[in-house]
Scaffold this motif. Structure first.
Motif, mmCIF file in Angstrom:
data_model
loop_
_atom_site.group_PDB
_atom_site.id
_atom_site.type_symbol
_atom_site.label_atom_id
_atom_site.label_comp_id
_atom_site.label_asym_id
_atom_site.label_seq_id
_atom_site.Cartn_x
_atom_site.Cartn_y
_atom_site.Cartn_z
ATOM 1 N N GLY A 1 65.698 26.349 55.749
ATOM 2 C CA GLY A 1 65.943 26.744 57.134
ATOM 3 C C GLY A 1 67.047 25.971 57.819
ATOM 4 N N GLY A 2 67.750 25.096 57.116
ATOM 5 C CA GLY A 2 68.835 24.330 57.717
ATOM 6 C C GLY A 2 70.058 25.195 57.965
ATOM 7 N N THR A 3 70.956 24.697 58.822
ATOM 8 C CA THR A 3 72.153 25.478 59.144
ATOM 9 C C THR A 3 73.301 25.175 58.201
ATOM 10 O OG1 THR A 3 72.851 23.754 60.699
ATOM 11 C CG2 THR A 3 71.554 25.575 61.588
ATOM 12 N N GLY A 4 73.204 24.096 57.442
ATOM 13 C CA GLY A 4 74.283 23.700 56.552
ATOM 14 C C GLY A 4 75.371 22.981 57.312
ATOM 15 N N GLY A 5 75.983 21.999 56.682
ATOM 16 C CA GLY A 5 77.035 21.240 57.342
ATOM 17 C C GLY A 5 76.870 19.752 57.135
ATOM 18 N N ILE A 6 77.760 18.991 57.743
ATOM 19 C CA ILE A 6 77.749 17.538 57.599
ATOM 20 C C ILE A 6 77.494 16.896 58.955
ATOM 21 C CG2 ILE A 6 79.092 15.504 56.956
ATOM 22 C CD1 ILE A 6 80.666 17.271 55.038
ATOM 23 N N TYR A 7 76.536 15.980 59.001
ATOM 24 C CA TYR A 7 76.201 15.234 60.200
ATOM 25 C C TYR A 7 76.659 13.785 60.025
ATOM 26 C CZ TYR A 7 72.988 19.080 61.383
ATOM 27 O OH TYR A 7 72.438 20.303 61.674
ATOM 28 N N THR A 8 77.377 13.276 61.010
ATOM 29 C CA THR A 8 77.760 11.868 60.997
ATOM 30 C C THR A 8 77.119 11.183 62.198
ATOM 31 O OG1 THR A 8 79.878 12.381 59.953
ATOM 32 C CG2 THR A 8 79.661 10.220 60.980
ATOM 33 N N PHE A 9 76.208 10.263 61.911
ATOM 34 C CA PHE A 9 75.489 9.535 62.955
ATOM 35 C C PHE A 9 76.152 8.170 63.153
ATOM 36 C CE2 PHE A 9 72.600 12.404 60.813
ATOM 37 C CZ PHE A 9 71.880 12.993 61.842
ATOM 38 N N HIS A 10 76.467 7.828 64.387
ATOM 39 C CA HIS A 10 77.039 6.519 64.706
ATOM 40 C C HIS A 10 75.934 5.673 65.330
ATOM 41 C CE1 HIS A 10 81.336 7.877 64.261
ATOM 42 N NE2 HIS A 10 80.714 9.038 64.372
ATOM 43 N N VAL A 11 75.503 4.638 64.615
ATOM 44 C CA VAL A 11 74.366 3.814 65.032
ATOM 45 C C VAL A 11 74.850 2.423 65.419
ATOM 46 C CG1 VAL A 11 72.204 2.760 64.283
ATOM 47 C CG2 VAL A 11 72.756 5.101 63.588
ATOM 48 N N ALA A 12 74.394 1.942 66.561
ATOM 49 C CA ALA A 12 74.790 0.619 67.037
ATOM 50 C C ALA A 12 74.285 -0.466 66.091
ATOM 51 C CB ALA A 12 74.251 0.378 68.439
ATOM 52 N N PHE B 1 66.384 13.404 58.220
ATOM 53 C CA PHE B 1 66.304 14.436 57.182
ATOM 54 C C PHE B 1 67.379 14.135 56.146
ATOM 55 C CE2 PHE B 1 69.293 15.716 60.383
ATOM 56 C CZ PHE B 1 70.364 16.227 59.671
ATOM 57 N N GLY B 2 67.221 14.718 54.968
ATOM 58 C CA GLY B 2 68.219 14.533 53.928
ATOM 59 C C GLY B 2 68.335 13.093 53.475
ATOM 60 N N GLU B 3 69.466 12.763 52.894
ATOM 61 C CA GLU B 3 69.727 11.405 52.402
ATOM 62 C C GLU B 3 70.990 10.873 53.073
ATOM 63 O OE1 GLU B 3 70.531 8.949 48.238
ATOM 64 O OE2 GLU B 3 70.056 11.095 48.197
ATOM 65 N N ALA B 4 70.855 9.751 53.743
ATOM 66 C CA ALA B 4 71.981 9.179 54.485
ATOM 67 C C ALA B 4 72.841 8.297 53.579
ATOM 68 C CB ALA B 4 71.468 8.369 55.670
ATOM 69 N N THR C 1 74.345 15.163 54.591
ATOM 70 C CA THR C 1 74.796 16.518 54.290
ATOM 71 C C THR C 1 73.609 17.458 54.222
ATOM 72 O OG1 THR C 1 76.705 15.698 53.043
ATOM 73 C CG2 THR C 1 76.020 17.965 52.631
ATOM 74 N N ASP C 2 73.672 18.535 55.007
ATOM 75 C CA ASP C 2 72.634 19.562 55.011
ATOM 76 C C ASP C 2 73.130 20.730 54.166
ATOM 77 O OD1 ASP C 2 70.719 21.456 55.521
ATOM 78 O OD2 ASP C 2 71.118 21.623 57.668
ATOM 79 N N ASP C 3 72.417 21.020 53.098
ATOM 80 C CA ASP C 3 72.860 22.084 52.190
ATOM 81 C C ASP C 3 72.451 23.473 52.667
ATOM 82 O OD1 ASP C 3 70.153 22.166 51.704
ATOM 83 O OD2 ASP C 3 70.285 21.436 49.637
ATOM 84 N N GLY C 4 71.774 23.518 53.803
ATOM 85 C CA GLY C 4 71.381 24.817 54.346
ATOM 86 C C GLY C 4 70.061 25.338 53.830
ATOM 87 N N GLY C 5 69.423 24.607 52.934
ATOM 88 C CA GLY C 5 68.127 25.032 52.424
ATOM 89 C C GLY C 5 67.003 24.717 53.392
#
Length: 237
Positions: free
Chosen positions: A178-189, A150-153, A172-176
């Motif tokens: 139905g999102g909860t809002g906040g920042i997600y950091t994904f660590h990918v191998a 979701f969003g733009e990585a 970054t989820d802006d909360g629109g």
């Protein structure tokens, strides 16, 4: 997150590798990690996770106003899983899901929170309930995980996670919507299969860190001993 087409640069690099031979130097996973966009890397990770037959998920969630919840779940990402959730304020909840049935075992401290003085001695019994009776916030887990983008990585720094080279991808989820809002950091191998190794969520109300390990390892999930099971439907019928 919407699926994006590969960039011209990435497509050219992959084609060059194929023409030169798949095992030639410079055509490994590291090169792909350099040429792919953040969105492509995250989508590859999600696709890899969706294809797993088993995984262990460890999570810690800390509320801004205090209180921590930790959980461990081993799952086939389909219909069988087992786990335990513990609360910093006291109490823990074990769960085994076998298809359409949940076996739930709250400890004495957990039960005391809901009915003070109603439990004496150690609590060993499992409660058998239909899996579809689980509700959000009741401490029970689903065996499945969406692993959707979701969003733009955006690419961040690279570094080891659980002993494997990985890259940070931030959304970054802006909360629109139905999102909860906040920042997600994904660590990918970035070496071996592109597993999702860790996800850190930071929001206004809480922070959650989730780690993924034991990819495709054999599962040994069994229903509890029938002598230690109470069928909730029969008990209330």
């Amino acid at each position: 997150m919407r699926t994006r087409t590969r960039t011209t640069t990435a497509a050219t690099a992959v084609l060059s590798c194929l023409l030169a031979g798949a095992l030639t130097a410079g055509c490994g996973a590291g090169d792909a990690g350099e040429t792919k966009s953040a969105d492509e890397l995250l989508e590859d990770a999600n696709a890899t996770m969706r294809a797993l037959e088993s995984v262990r998920i460890d999570s810690t969630s800390a509320a801004a106003k205090g209180g921590t919840v930790t959980s461990r779940l081993v799952t086939d990402l389909d219909s069988r899983c087992s786990g335990r959730t513990a609360f910093s304020e006291g109490g823990s909840l074990e769960q085994i899901r076998m298809g359409e049935t949940d076996y739930v075992r709250p400890d004495r401290a957990y039960l005391e929170k809901w009915k003070p003085g109603g439990v004496t001695g150690e609590q060993r019994m499992w409660i058998k309930v239909p899996a579809d009776s689980a509700q959000p916030g009741d401490g029970l887990s689903s065996c499945t995980r969406p692993f959707t983008s979701f969003g733009e990585a955006k690419k961040g720094k690279s570094g080891p996670v659980s002993g494997r080279a990985a890259v940070e991808l931030t959304v970054t989820d802006d909360g629109g919507d139905g999102g909860t809002g906040g920042i997600y950091t994904f660590h990918v191998a970035t070496e071996g299969d592109p597993h999702l190794l860790k996800v850190v969520y930071k929001g206004a109300d809480y922070k959650t860190t989730t780690s993924f390990t034991a990819f495709d390892e054999p599962l040994d999930i069994k229903a509890p001993d029938p002598a230690e099971v109470i069928d909730a439907r029969k008990a209330t019928g």
